[in-house]
Design a protein around this motif. Structure first.
Motif, PDB file in Angstrom:
ATOM      1  N   LYS A  17      15.955 116.265  55.687  1.00  5.74           N
ATOM      2  CA  LYS A  17      14.733 116.383  56.483  1.00  5.74           C
ATOM      3  C   LYS A  17      14.034 115.040  56.707  1.00  5.74           C
ATOM      4  O   LYS A  17      13.242 114.907  57.633  1.00  5.74           O
ATOM      5  CB  LYS A  17      13.775 117.372  55.808  1.00  5.74           C
ATOM      6  CG  LYS A  17      14.260 118.816  55.898  1.00  5.74           C
ATOM      7  CD  LYS A  17      14.240 119.293  57.341  1.00  5.74           C
ATOM      8  CE  LYS A  17      14.579 120.773  57.429  1.00  5.74           C
ATOM      9  NZ  LYS A  17      14.440 121.270  58.813  1.00  5.74           N
ATOM     10  N   ASN A  18      14.298 114.095  55.844  1.00  6.67           N
ATOM     11  CA  ASN A  18      13.763 112.752  56.068  1.00  6.67           C
ATOM     12  C   ASN A  18      14.860 111.900  56.674  1.00  6.67           C
ATOM     13  O   ASN A  18      16.027 112.278  56.658  1.00  6.67           O
ATOM     14  CB  ASN A  18      13.307 112.124  54.751  1.00  6.67           C
ATOM     15  CG  ASN A  18      12.243 112.947  54.072  1.00  6.67           C
ATOM     16  OD1 ASN A  18      11.353 113.464  54.728  1.00  6.67           O
ATOM     17  ND2 ASN A  18      12.340 113.084  52.763  1.00  6.67           N
ATOM     18  N   PHE A  19      14.500 110.775  57.172  1.00  7.23           N
ATOM     19  CA  PHE A  19      15.524 109.889  57.730  1.00  7.23           C
ATOM     20  C   PHE A  19      15.158 108.451  57.421  1.00  7.23           C
ATOM     21  O   PHE A  19      14.006 108.054  57.493  1.00  7.23           O
ATOM     22  CB  PHE A  19      15.617 110.074  59.247  1.00  7.23           C
ATOM     23  CG  PHE A  19      16.673 109.206  59.879  1.00  7.23           C
ATOM     24  CD1 PHE A  19      17.994 109.624  59.938  1.00  7.23           C
ATOM     25  CD2 PHE A  19      16.344 107.949  60.398  1.00  7.23           C
ATOM     26  CE1 PHE A  19      18.967 108.810  60.506  1.00  7.23           C
ATOM     27  CE2 PHE A  19      17.317 107.135  60.959  1.00  7.23           C
ATOM     28  CZ  PHE A  19      18.635 107.572  61.011  1.00  7.23           C
ATOM     29  N   ASN A  20      16.179 107.698  57.051  1.00 13.57           N
ATOM     30  CA  ASN A  20      15.962 106.273  56.830  1.00 13.57           C
ATOM     31  C   ASN A  20      17.218 105.547  57.277  1.00 13.57           C
ATOM     32  O   ASN A  20      18.271 105.700  56.678  1.00 13.57           O
ATOM     33  CB  ASN A  20      15.683 106.016  55.343  1.00 13.57           C
ATOM     34  CG  ASN A  20      15.472 104.561  55.056  1.00 13.57           C
ATOM     35  OD1 ASN A  20      14.876 103.849  55.849  1.00 13.57           O
ATOM     36  ND2 ASN A  20      15.978 104.106  53.934  1.00 13.57           N
ATOM     37  N   GLY A  21      17.106 104.827  58.358  1.00 12.65           N
ATOM     38  CA  GLY A  21      18.307 104.187  58.873  1.00 12.65           C
ATOM     39  C   GLY A  21      17.995 102.868  59.533  1.00 12.65           C
ATOM     40  O   GLY A  21      16.835 102.538  59.803  1.00 12.65           O
ATOM     41  N   ASN A  22      19.030 102.112  59.756  1.00 12.47           N
ATOM     42  CA  ASN A  22      18.840 100.870  60.496  1.00 12.47           C
ATOM     43  C   ASN A  22      20.082 100.552  61.302  1.00 12.47           C
ATOM     44  O   ASN A  22      21.187 100.967  60.978  1.00 12.47           O
ATOM     45  CB  ASN A  22      18.463  99.722  59.546  1.00 12.47           C
ATOM     46  CG  ASN A  22      19.474  99.503  58.467  1.00 12.47           C
ATOM     47  OD1 ASN A  22      20.499  98.883  58.689  1.00 12.47           O
ATOM     48  ND2 ASN A  22      19.228 100.031  57.270  1.00 12.47           N
ATOM     49  N   ARG A  23      19.849  99.836  62.380  1.00 12.30           N
ATOM     50  CA  ARG A  23      20.910  99.567  63.353  1.00 12.30           C
ATOM     51  C   ARG A  23      20.812  98.092  63.715  1.00 12.30           C
ATOM     52  O   ARG A  23      19.756  97.626  64.144  1.00 12.30           O
ATOM     53  CB  ARG A  23      20.611 100.435  64.573  1.00 12.30           C
ATOM     54  CG  ARG A  23      21.724 100.643  65.518  1.00 12.30           C
ATOM     55  CD  ARG A  23      21.219 101.493  66.663  1.00 12.30           C
ATOM     56  NE  ARG A  23      21.335 102.919  66.423  1.00 12.30           N
ATOM     57  CZ  ARG A  23      22.436 103.621  66.672  1.00 12.30           C
ATOM     58  NH1 ARG A  23      23.496 103.039  67.165  1.00 12.30           N
ATOM     59  NH2 ARG A  23      22.466 104.909  66.438  1.00 12.30           N
ATOM     60  N   THR A  24      21.909  97.385  63.530  1.00  9.54           N
ATOM     61  CA  THR A  24      21.880  95.943  63.757  1.00  9.54           C
ATOM     62  C   THR A  24      22.880  95.541  64.829  1.00  9.54           C
ATOM     63  O   THR A  24      24.012  96.028  64.842  1.00  9.54           O
ATOM     64  CB  THR A  24      22.234  95.196  62.455  1.00  9.54           C
ATOM     65  OG1 THR A  24      21.292  95.563  61.463  1.00  9.54           O
ATOM     66  CG2 THR A  24      22.193  93.686  62.641  1.00  9.54           C
TER      67      THR A  24
END
Lengths: 1048, 517
Positions: free
Chosen positions: A440-447
């Motif tokens: 239900k939570n989200f933690n992401g990164n895109r490089t």
């Protein structure tokens, strides 16, 4: 300019001439074999010197090429000595090639795209082959370095896909600044930055999210070699950031000859098999009474309840990870120009649900000999990475899984109407269900990252070369965190979105001129150069809370009036001039003197430039006539001494305090936490190294021993001080710390026949560190990121604590019966709470309740520095089979087991199962007689089951696990190369191999937690880091891989 | 290509000689200012003033039994403190750091611009900071405070800090009296969220601080001067319109009132049993206070209950009709369900730091000590009525307003309020002051309670934690000070603390200077 045109014209004419000559060519063929065992060598490049013509040997080692008499054929193959043979009248030219383990003439890449004979280097360097790193099958090549290099300490920050790693060479020289080495790819420094969560609007500490460190973008498939310069001697060439050593990566270039297409691919599965263990007997509650609304597990024994069900919520939560990697490269070229294009696709699904990393890496490298005097190497690298990394730490999946009631099924985390199923009647204090947390939570990164690099080498005369490298490393990362309104962290703000976009630009230009001159037995070279380094990091962050639609992750889904922005632009510029002088007397004595002056934008103008020299001497005593005849026994021997100084600048914009915007009513600005310092001076370091290299029995045994002693003074630290300063942190400049160490590398080939070979590579590292004094003469410097559970934190502790805590009972030395101080005067200490003790060292007990009294003072209670570490690699090869195993061994060093403390205090630990047994805490009562000759021994009996505060009285001191040792199987690999006989039956494939391998296959340790090799903060944490802090994070999972590679 | 090398060399050479300094001159933060102006610094300083008081006021509220923890055996309820924690050190942080040197920044800017009004306001805030912080913490770093390049700081006596408040207060009054230079209502009003640039009200505020400063010395026979106190009060607030109210926009957790539901800081606090009993007719038999329903909330069964100190709420379970409600006026924690809150426990309400009724109570007490009963009684009634007026502003429902007014008339004639000057007792004054300071004035009530040593002669029926329930380190004594901030002084300035017993286990029970005779 005119001269240049003339030369170009001459070149064109000569090219024309060489075209004319083609007509007179005739076919030359031959067979190339391995000199060691006479087996055919496929894939050897055969090029006609001075032309674009060439070929490669086939699977049987045969080749055929057109050449004229008088021309020269160049035979080259990685790992073998290059041969040049002049063509006579023959039409057949057979050759055997020597394998290139004759390290006497080994060349290592040292500086600015240049290389140097290894024997001429007077300080410790170590080289790791790219293939070795590739074979270890790690997403992040840094993980592959542990155990392979003496003096190198790698700590993974988590075992999730896309996790980062921290490398320190020869310990940490700076208690508050960056200690990671400089990463250089083909002469260009590249960023190894890790996103600092301080740039978020919410200004977080680097502990709840693990962002990848950018050096992990370097594709293991592209690495030809890695050279590790351990000491600050490297700083003379690379500047201040190499004060912590440098990791010099040389990428693969196209090979000349027939074009080659190679593929290698692998698939892996991963699993977690070591967990912290929880009890499954006592339910939630307090003082032995069951209460489902109590967070701790000090309730009634519910294992006897009929129908009681126990769920393995921790074990069930983790999934099998899966990884696949595919690399395709195309390469080819002539003597004049080569190219190599490589692409890699990597997809890694982690062991934690939703965790993944996908990466695409494309690299194009070209080399060209434009004129006989002018050569260029250019490369272009694109890396795209997408990571989804679940939260860790206090609000992470692991603590959530551990604390979830074992009598409920955690996977049933939603109610019928789609809301979070709570274990408490109310929302306060419930830890997140781990499934709810990750789904239900989200933690992401895109490089997206692009690195471009141009190197030009121009040699106008025989004795002079001019070289310049221009490079740009440009990347942008988008970070996104979505916190569901029903999640614990989301409850108060009713859900939030915390985003940032970081745009970074690193430009670097360097230029050097090298002149060489020999006279008599002397050979000398002088290099002068200059560099410009310009870095710019721009972060735009946005935050909003009060989510409208509970499952929609967008900043537009937050209440507009709660949205806040933050822009951060950080710029640093550094200019340098440098010089280096080498003198070699009869290949016997080597002298190297360097000097460098830097101008940094980050220091006050009056202190912004600093000079640092180095001098080193090498003595190859096996060159002495007396020892020359003994080379069959002592093949090579060298003694070396080096002394180097280095400076370091500060973080940008810190000389004056800054004001930060306030979100309070009416807005405006107030001072930030950090005080300034208009008189800031650069940090200073001095390093001394002495070493020897020995090779015995024709290189069958090799030994490299180095001892170093490094002092770093004028440390720049953001030191917590009394608020009487007006700030939370003062910017101090002072103190001195010392690191010394012994590094041994040993390799031996105990057994070597035509078919069977056994090689052992071992390395040993012993590091000592010492705090001579701390800046501002404080008792402790601590790293605030690491203060993440309870009252224990990573600290550098001044010696002689008794002088800082005069009111305490006398502080004894380590091992005495007074306060068991551990880590005093160490940079790697753990500072935390202990117990109050009397002068005799007995723990004081509260006479009113029989519980021990806590000493709420941060005293040294542990030292994370291991006694020693070792890497042991065994490789066996039998015909086409090779088997290699890497063991990583560590002895000593303390770990703060935060997971256990968390479980202990909340009644989850198996250690608190004996709660029904009455217990008398060993100590003396604090009844006024505690320091008399006859203190009253504590006899107050407590039955913990009915006194839940009993377990809360155990302090951090009790959760430092001392002298943790381990032996772990880092890598194990079995490979088979298809025999030439097999391959010769078809025409498609030129080479092929298959392998199976495993990582982290086993771990033998005296640690009671899951795995002691963790760090609870991200690689963005500065200073000594959080190695040895085990809380709420996952160690590297076990991995099994199968793969194949072939080329055609 | 040689050309490129030459160009590079030349460029570097030129850079190195002519524009090197300019090229490197990038050490000014482009994202965050390193200098500022008064109007941009003042609003967050004002916000910090209320934040500081309410942070620590939570714990003072437990000592004074305005509210208690919903859980059993809370350390603050037991007159203890949390070891190794910054709890109770927020005023310290605020005075030295978050307001701290920002005051100097305003003074610097105001000096250059001749903004004497900003200068006076900045000094007034710092004087208030010295006063409120020393009242909670006792000894403070005074002479060496904010000294550059100093890392260890000596402490000065509370007496010195009290003198500093007078000195700085007088300077502030002089500045605020000036009309020359760039002094203007528009200019000050730009940053002044409290008085909108009205210097006359700031002058009253400074006098209010000086009134506290002079009045806290009631136990100092030689120093206490009731006439001076009365004079300061008379020069300070004349009505509720002069109250020092810190506004809260209440749009997000950042600008919401610390005690509002949005910030969720009060989830574990419950109205205190003693406070309920001062208003529900238990202590003042038969006199129901109209403020009871306006400030507090009844359990579901309609009965007003409070948590008895250290005992927690035994009925703190969902749907229990006897459960003590939260200060937001609801039965359940409110994190996931929106609620507006109640009384001053709302997101957008102003938070008063010093009020007209407080000053009138001070005047009443000073006049009472002086022996002027008539003056004392008049001030006493002023104070009660001012607080009743203010409390009524939180009641919006028409029927409830009517009820409040009806009850008010009866209440003013009840045993809770002294009938005339002759009947007035010290306890009457202090009990009414106690009720009227609930919530916003916890820190000041704690000053009062310490001045009277938690006396049950003054605070009728007040029950302190007894031997079993008192914090173990106290050795049976009650709390008389909060410790200086742990991560400021206890970690980095220990040796200085040791010079006056700051490291003792029962230091928080050692009376501060103003308490001692």
């Amino acid at each position: 300019m005119k001269h240049f045109l003339q030369q170009s014209f001459a070149l064109l004419v000569s090219l024309g001439l060489s075209l004319q000559l083609v007509a007179q060519d005739r076919a030359i063929s031959g067979n190339i074999t391995n000199a060691a065992d006479n087996t055919p060598l496929p894939g050897v490049s055969v090029v006609v010197k001075g032309t674009a013509r060439g070929t490669t040997t086939d699977v049987d080692g045969n080749y055929k090429v057109n050449a004229a008499a008088g021309q020269t054929l160049i035979f080259s193959y990685i790992g073998y000595v290059r041969r040049e043979v002049k063509v006579g009248n023959q039409s057949m030219l057979n050759l055997d090639m020597e394998s290139d383990n004759n390290t006497l003439n080994e060349v290592v890449i040292t500086g600015l795209g240049g290389s140097q004979e290894k024997r001429g280097l007077n300080y410790a360097v170590q080289e790791v082959k790219g293939s070795e790193i590739l074979n270890s099958q790690r997403d992040n090549f840094m993980l592959g370095l542990q155990g392979r290099v003496a003096g190198l300490q790698m700590t993974p920050t988590s075992g999730t896909a896309g996790g980062s790693a921290v490398i320190q060479l020869r310990g940490a020289g700076s208690i508050g600044n960056n200690n990671q080495p400089l990463y250089v790819v083909d002469g260009l420094p590249v960023s190894n930055g890790t996103f600092g969560q301080g740039a978020l609007v919410t200004d977080r500490a680097n502990r709840d999210m693990d962002y990848q460190n950018r050096a992990a973008d370097i594709n293991p498939n592209d690495i030809e070699t890695i050279t590790i310069l351990k000491g600050p001697e490297a700083a003379a060439l690379y500047g201040i950031e190499a004060a912590n050593g440098a990791i010099i990566i040389t990428t693969k270039k196209g090979t000349t000859g027939r074009g080659k297409i190679s593929y290698n691919g692998s698939v892996s599965v991963r699993d977690v098999y070591r967990f912290p263990e929880t009890q499954t007997q006592y339910g939630r509650g307090f003082n032995g009474v069951f209460n489902p609304n109590n967070f701790s597990y000090f309730g009634a024994d519910i294992s006897t309840v009929p129908g009681a069900q126990v769920y393995d919520n921790v074990g069930n939560f983790f999934q099998q990870g899966a990884r696949q990697s595919h690399s395709l490269s195309v390469e080819g070229g002539s003597e004049k120009a080569t190219y190599r294009l490589s692409t890699t696709y990597l997809s890694d699904k982690g062991v934690v649900p939703t965790n993944k990393m996908d990466q695409i890496n494309v690299r194009l490298t070209g080399t060209a000999q434009i004129t006989p005097k002018l050569k260029t190497v250019t490369s272009f690298n694109y890396i795209g990475t997408n990571t989804v990394a679940p939260l860790r730490g206090a609000q992470g999946f692991l603590t959530g899984a551990l604390a979830f009631p074992f009598y409920l099924d955690a996977s049933d985390y939603l109610t019928a109407n789609g809301t979070r199923r709570r274990t408490f009647g109310e929302d306060a204090n419930d830890l997140d269900n781990p499934y709810f947390n990750v789904y239900k939570n989200f933690n992401g990164n895109r490089t997206n990252r692009t690195i471009g690099n141009v190197q030009l080498d121009y040699a106008p005369t025989k004795w002079l070369t001019l070289a310049t490298i221009l490079g740009a490393d440009i990347f942008s990362t988008r970070y996104n965190r979505f916190q569901h309104p029903e999640s614990n962290a989301g409850i108060t703000p009713k859900g939030f979105v915390d985003n940032a976009t970081e745009n970074s630009q690193l430009l670097n230009a360097n230029f050097r001129a090298t002149a060489q001159k020999s006279f008599g037995k002397f050979k000398s070279s002088l290099m002068v150069g200059s560099t410009v380094d310009d870095r710019r990091y721009e972060t735009t962050a946005i935050y909003g809370e009060q989510i409208y639609l509970p499952d929609f992750n967008s900043i537009n889904n937050t209440l507009p009036v709660t949205q806040r922005n933050k822009g951060t632009l950080v710029q640093r510029r550094l200019l340098s001039v440098l010089g280096s002088f080498n003198l070699n007397y009869a290949d016997l004595l080597y002298l190297n003197v360097t000097g460098r002056n830097d101008w940094s934008s980050t220091l006050p103008v009056q202190n912004n430039n600093f000079f640092y020299p180095s001098v080193s001497v090498g003595f190859i005593f096996t060159e002495l006539p007396a020892l020359e005849k003994r080379r069959d026994i002592l093949s090579y021997g060298k003694l070396r001494f080096a002394y180097a100084e280095v400076g370091n600048d500060a973080m940008p914009y810190r000389t004056r305090p800054r004001l930060v915007p306030q979100g309070t009513t009416g807005g405006g600005f107030l001072y930030d936490f950090f005080g300034g310092n208009e008189n800031l001076r650069p940090e200073r370091g001095q390093s001394f190294e002495i070493g020897t290299e020995l090779r015995l029995f024709k290189n069958r045994i090799g030994l490299d021993i180095a001892y170093f002693d490094k002092r770093n003074s004028d440390q720049i630290t953001s030191q917590r001080l009394s608020y009487g300063t007006g700030f939370i942190f003062g910017l101090l400049n002072g103190g001195e710390i010392r690191n010394s160490g012994l590094e041994v590398q040993f390799n031996v080939s105990p057994f070597k026949t035509k078919d069977f070979k056994w090689d052992i590579n071992a390395n040993f590292t012993k590091l000592w560190n010492q705090v001579v004094s701390l800046p501002g003469d404080v008792a402790e410097y601590y790293n605030s990121d690491t203060w993440l559970f309870g009252n224990a934190r990573a600290s550098a502790i001044a010696p002689n604590q008794a002088s800082f805590f005069p009111n305490l009972v006398p502080v004894g030395t380590e091992g005495s019966k007074a306060i068991p101080v551990r880590g005093e005067g160490k940079t790697t200490a753990i500072a935390g709470w202990g117990y109050l003790r009397n002068n005799n060292g007995d723990i004081l007990v509260n006479p009113s309740n029989g519980l021990p009294l806590n000493n709420a003072t941060f005293l040294p209670i542990g030292d994370r520095n291991p006694d020693f570490t070792m890497g042991l690699q065994n490789s066996f090869s039998y015909k086409n089979w090779t088997l290699s195993a890497l063991l990583d061994i560590r002895k000593g060093g303390d770990i703060f087991n935060g997971n256990e403390m968390f479980m202990f205090r909340s009644g989850l630990s198996k250690r608190v199962l004996d709660r029904s047994t009455p217990y008398t805490f060993r100590g003396v009562l604090r009844d006024g007689r505690e320091n008399s000759d006859n203190p009253t021994a504590n006899t107050i009996q407590v039955t913990p089951q009915f006194r839940s505060d009993f377990y809360g009285a155990f302090t951090e001191e009790s959760f430092i696990e001392r002298d943790i040792n381990w032996i772990r199987m880092r890598d194990l690999r079995l490979a088979y190369s298809f025999s030439t006989a097999l391959l010769s039956k078809q025409k498609v494939f030129r080479s092929g191999s298959v392998f199976v391998s495993g990582n982290e296959l086993f771990l033998i340790t005296n640690y009671t937690g899951a795995d002691p090799d963790v760090s609870a903060t991200s690689a963005g944490t500065l200073g000594i880091g959080a190695r040895g802090f085990d809380y709420g994070t996952l160690a590297l999972p076990r991995t099994f891989t199968a793969g194949l590679s072939f080329s055609f | 290509m040689k050309k490129i090398s030459i160009i590079t060399t030349l460029t570097l050479f030129i850079l190195g000689t002519t524009s090197c300094e300019k090229y490197l001159d990038v050490n000014f933060d482009p994202s965050f200012p390193q200098v500022s102006q008064g109007f941009a610094i003042l609003p967050p300083m004002l916000a910090q003033m209320s934040r500081a008081e309410v942070f620590d006021g939570r714990f003072a509220g437990q000592y004074c039994q305005y509210w208690q923890s919903s859980g059993l055996g809370n350390v603050w309820d037991r007159h203890g403190y949390v070891a190794g924690s910054d709890a109770g050190g927020e005023m310290w942080r605020s005075h030295y750091y978050s307001i701290g040197k920002n005051v100097d920044l305003i003074i610097e800017d105001a000096t250059a611009k001749q903004q004497w009004d900003y200068m006076g306001v900045a000094k007034a805030i710092r004087a208030w900071g010295w006063q409120t912080t020393t009242d909670a913490n006792g000894e403070m770093i005074l002479k060496q405070a904010w000294e550059p390049n100093r890392y260890i700081f000596d402490f000065d006596s509370q007496e010195d800090v009290y003198k500093e408040v007078v000195r700085l207060g007088n300077e502030s009054l002089q500045d605020l009296a000036r009309t020359d230079g760039a002094v203007s209502v528009t200019s000050l009003g730009r940053g002044d969220l409290v008085y909108r640039g009205d210097r006359s009200k700031w002058i009253k505020f400074v006098n209010a601080v000086l009134a506290r400063n002079a009045h806290h010395l009631t136990n100092k026979k030689g120093l206490y001067n009731p006439d001076a106190v009365i004079k300061f009060v008379d020069q300070s607030f004349a009505s509720n319109a002069d109250n020092f109210n810190i506004p809260h926009a209440g749009l997000s957790t950042a600008d919401g009132n610390f005690w509002g539901p949005l910030r969720n800081n009060m989830a574990n606090f419950r109205q205190g049993d003693y406070l309920v009993k001062t208003m529900d007719g238990t202590i003042f038999t038969g006199s129901r206070d109209p403020r009871l329903a306006a400030m507090l909330t009844a359990s579901t069964d309609g009965t007003f209950r409070g948590v008895f100190t250290t005992q927690g709420d035994a009925n703190n379970v969902a749907n229990n009709v006897r459960r003590v409600p939260s200060l937001w006026g609801v039965q359940q924690p409110v994190a996931t369900a929106p609620t507006v809150g109640k009384f001053i426990f709302q997101d957008r309400v102003d938070h008063p730091l010093i009020t007209f009724w407080e000053l009138q109570f001070i005047k009443a007490e000073a006049a009472f000590i002086k022996g002027d009963r008539a003056m004392a009684f008049a001030a006493y009634l002023n104070a009660i009525n001012a607080h009743l007026d203010w409390t009524l502003t939180f009641v919006t429902d028409a029927a409830l307003r009517t009820q409040f007014t009806t009850e008010r008339t009866a209440y003013l004639r009840s045993s809770a309020v002294a009938a005339n000057a002759a009947a007035l007792t010290l306890s009457d004054i202090m009990m009414q002051k106690y009720i009227s300071m609930f919530g916003h004035g916890n820190m000041e009530t704690w000053v009062d309670m310490r001045r009277y040593n938690y006396s049950t002669d003054v605070y009728r029926n007040f029950l302190v934690p007894t031997s079993l329930n008192i914090f173990p380190d106290n050795n049976g004594k009650l709390a008389y000070r909060m410790r200086p901030r742990f991560n400021s002084e206890y970690v980095w300035n220990r040796a200085s603390l040791a010079t006056f017993g700051g490291l003792d286990a029962d230091f928080h029970t050692s009376p501060v200077w103003f308490v001692k005779p």
